[in-house]
Design a protein around this motif. Structure first.
Motif, mmCIF file in Angstrom:
data_model
loop_
_atom_site.group_PDB
_atom_site.id
_atom_site.type_symbol
_atom_site.label_atom_id
_atom_site.label_comp_id
_atom_site.label_asym_id
_atom_site.label_seq_id
_atom_site.Cartn_x
_atom_site.Cartn_y
_atom_site.Cartn_z
ATOM 1 N N GLY A 151 21.169 33.482 65.594
ATOM 2 C CA GLY A 151 21.223 33.984 64.218
ATOM 3 C C GLY A 151 22.056 35.245 64.117
ATOM 4 O O GLY A 151 22.840 35.424 63.180
ATOM 5 N N ALA A 152 21.907 36.134 65.100
ATOM 6 C CA ALA A 152 22.696 37.370 65.113
ATOM 7 C C ALA A 152 24.160 37.077 65.414
ATOM 8 O O ALA A 152 25.068 37.634 64.795
ATOM 9 C CB ALA A 152 22.116 38.329 66.157
ATOM 10 N N MET A 153 24.394 36.192 66.372
ATOM 11 C CA MET A 153 25.758 35.857 66.761
ATOM 12 C C MET A 153 26.531 35.217 65.605
ATOM 13 O O MET A 153 27.720 35.488 65.406
ATOM 14 C CB MET A 153 25.731 34.910 67.966
ATOM 15 C CG MET A 153 27.092 34.681 68.604
ATOM 16 S SD MET A 153 27.016 33.395 69.884
ATOM 17 C CE MET A 153 25.752 34.063 70.952
ATOM 18 N N ALA A 154 25.849 34.371 64.844
ATOM 19 C CA ALA A 154 26.515 33.688 63.737
ATOM 20 C C ALA A 154 27.104 34.682 62.745
ATOM 21 O O ALA A 154 28.164 34.431 62.157
ATOM 22 C CB ALA A 154 25.539 32.751 63.031
ATOM 23 N N ILE A 155 26.445 35.817 62.567
ATOM 24 C CA ILE A 155 26.933 36.788 61.587
ATOM 25 C C ILE A 155 28.236 37.421 62.036
ATOM 26 O O ILE A 155 29.078 37.781 61.209
ATOM 27 C CB ILE A 155 25.849 37.849 61.314
ATOM 28 C CG1 ILE A 155 24.650 37.192 60.632
ATOM 29 C CG2 ILE A 155 26.385 38.973 60.427
ATOM 30 C CD1 ILE A 155 24.991 36.445 59.352
ATOM 31 N N GLN A 156 28.457 37.552 63.339
ATOM 32 C CA GLN A 156 29.747 38.103 63.758
ATOM 33 C C GLN A 156 30.876 37.140 63.386
ATOM 34 O O GLN A 156 31.946 37.561 62.934
ATOM 35 C CB GLN A 156 29.778 38.381 65.258
ATOM 36 C CG GLN A 156 31.114 38.995 65.675
ATOM 37 C CD GLN A 156 31.077 39.600 67.046
ATOM 38 O OE1 GLN A 156 30.063 39.547 67.718
ATOM 39 N NE2 GLN A 156 32.193 40.180 67.472
#
Length: 575
Positions: free
Chosen positions: A539-544
């Motif tokens: 979920g965090a990676m997708a935002i990058q």
């Protein structure tokens, strides 16, 4: 309500005096603090308290007592006060050989405290957490909501489950009980329109929808008409993490969730292997914290609204919502999670809510007091459910199709199952039938190897046999594998390059689907680890990746690539 009791067993006089003094200072107005230096005298006092049905909340024992180890004392004490939380007071020794590690692994203690302690920084926060955990397993002293309906009503079960998952204190009253009839009369509702939900301030909902209840809780149920920077479908660990990072970066963020936050993780009674939580954390608690965090950053949280379609029009992504409207977004993250796989046995399906539960049983655990229950499944969710039910039920039988649990369940959970005197495990079996009247009374299991069948009397069957991705609503919008999981990144092509029909010069990013600017994260993504921590990371990676797409489009690029055409690093965006 009678004050909960914190019981201390410490042989060393100076340590006992300091601990009792510190606890009295902070918790003395709300709890009774009792103590014993001699373990046998302590057991006698605990026996007297049990005969009075006194609420012993915490049992705190020093690692070494006079003639007895702290673990042995807690084991004996817990047999008398089964709902009390067990805390071992230890010397500071953080080696793997410390007996505390084994005691926690074997399920002999619930928590630990290290001495010497700082009352404000260490003791008080920890004991507050222990008391909150104990309190969560008891009927609340204050009822925010009262639910009246038939006990075997599937809809009444759904409402109770929703209230449990959002940590809302409630009471359930059968409609044919004296208390239930009194509440219906007070609300001016007859028994032909059930279930009924009453709020503490007198507001009443008759046969409410999920959206009506969530609006009554103060939750959002309608998305705005504007085009969002980021629209996230699903409010499980992956979706909530994406919402926290997107909103904290200043993006106009929408979260669409068909029910309430938490996803499959929200049904877990305790997640012990999530980093940063020493003694584990309940799935509901984890979800509610992340949801509140995303909201405080400015995310628009919309519940009880299911996404029913996804398309692209004139460069804008459009999500169709069940209320008959569409929401526009510049980037989309798909994190709708999975749904429980069903048995499709008519005798089982017709008793859903009447002894059969397709969930972890958070709302039903207390009702299993002194009952014999069964849990069907061999994964972590089944193990966590069995451990939680064993706090109340007389016996819990875990039924697994596989020949062992090692391939499907974490070792710490297997160990807990083995150490619990109330839990038994049967492998290589499947459920083939059910019996009973209005409620479940027995199930029939079959040994897969021999074909022999056996009837097991049980008050409840909790079914956790895996899950299927909630992706049928996507139709052909994005590529999926044969099981329905969403394909992303290099999985979209056999050679790791651009997949057939991909419209951009660059290949898809790591978590990007076959539709540009649409990403997938968490359990719904093909090849994901199906663990809470990995879902949070995705979920965090997708935002990058989303950040990169939005930045390049703001510079006038339409192909989603940067000036060099290279991918961004695959690490999460900074907090």
């Amino acid at each position: 309500m009678e004050q909960p009791i914190i019981f201390l067993a410490v042989s060393e006089e100076s340590v006992l005096g300091q601990l009792q003094s510190d606890l009295e200072r902070r918790f003395g107005n709300d709890c009774r603090i009792l103590a014993a230096r001699d373990p046998e005298a302590g057991m006698a006092t605990l026996g007297s308290l049990a005969s009075e049905s006194a609420p012993v909340a915490l049992l705190i024992a020093d690692q070494e007592l006079a003639g007895l180890s702290g673990v042995d004392f807690l084991t004996r004490a817990h047999a008398v006060h089964q709902h009390a939380k067990r805390i071992l007071l230890i010397e500071r020794d953080y080696t793997a050989e410390n007996p505390t590690v084994e005691a926690m692994t074997l399920g002999q203690i619930d928590y630990h405290l290290a001495r010497p302690w700082n009352p404000v920084q260490a003791l008080y926060p920890a004991v507050s957490e222990f008391l909150a955990s104990w309190s969560a397993g008891h009927e609340p002293s204050f009822m925010m909501y009262r639910v009246v309906g038939p006990k075997q009503s599937a809809r009444a079960l759904e409402i109770r489950d929703m209230l449990s998952r959002i940590n809302m204190p409630f009471g359930f009253y059968e409609d044919d009980s004296a208390a239930g009839r009194e509440l219906l009369e007070e609300a001016g509702v007859d028994e032909s329109r059930l279930p009924v939900v009453m709020r503490h301030d007198g507001r009443v909902w008759v046969q409410p929808t999920d959206a009506e209840l969530i609006a009554g809780f103060g939750g959002g149920t309608l998305p705005g008409d504007r085009t969002y920077d980021v629209a996230i479908v699903g409010a499980g660990p992956a979706g909530l993490t994406a919402a926290v990072y997107a909103a904290s970066e200043g993006h106009d963020t929408l979260v669409l969730e068909k029910s309430v936050s938490g996803g499959q993780a929200g049904m877990s009674s305790r997640i012990r292997n999530f980093p940063g939580f020493t003694w584990g954390i309940g799935g509901q608690d984890l979800a509610s914290r992340a949801c509140e965090q995303a909201w405080l950053f400015g995310a628009n949280m919309v519940f009880a609204r299911e996404a029913t379609g996804l398309r692209q029009e004139d460069g804008e992504l459009r999500i169709r919502v069940a209320v008959g409207r569409e929401v526009g977004a510049r980037a989309v993250i798909l994190a709708p999670g999975v749904v429980w796989r069903r048995l499709d046995i008519p005798q089982i399906e017709e008793r859903i809510g009447a002894g059969v539960f397709y969930c972890g049983g958070a709302s039903e655990a207390r009702a299993m007091q002194d009952q014999r229950v069964c849990v069907l499944g061999g994964g972590n969710s089944a193990g966590q459910t069995a451990v939680n039910l064993a706090k109340y039920a007389a016996s819990v039988t875990v039924l697994a199709r596989g020949e062992s649990l090692e391939q499907s369940m974490s070792q710490y959970l297997i160990t807990e199952l083995e150490q619990s005197p109330r839990i038994s495990v049967r492998t290589g079996v499947e459920v083939v039938d059910a019996n009973g009247g209005e409620r479940l009374e027995a199930i029939t299991v079959r040994e897969r190897a021999s074909g022999r069948t056996e009837r097991l009397e049980t008050a409840a069957l909790f079914v956790l046999i895996g899950a299927e991705p909630h992706t049928e609503w996507l139709a052909d919008a994005v590529e999926r594998d044969q099981q329905g999981y969403i394909l992303t990144g290099t999985d979209l092509s056999s050679n790791g390059g651009k997949p057939p029909g991909w419209p951009l010069e660059r290949p898809p990013y790591l978590l990007e689907t076959s539709l540009p600017r649409v990403f997938a994260a968490g359990d719904v993504r093909a090849g994901s680890m199906k663990r809470v921590a990995s879902a949070v990371g995705e979920g965090a990676m997708a935002i990058q990746f989303v950040q990169h797409v939005l930045d390049t489009r703001e510079r006038g690029r339409t192909d989603g690539a940067g000036a060099s055409g290279q991918r961004p690093a695959a690490s999460p965006a900074s907090a």
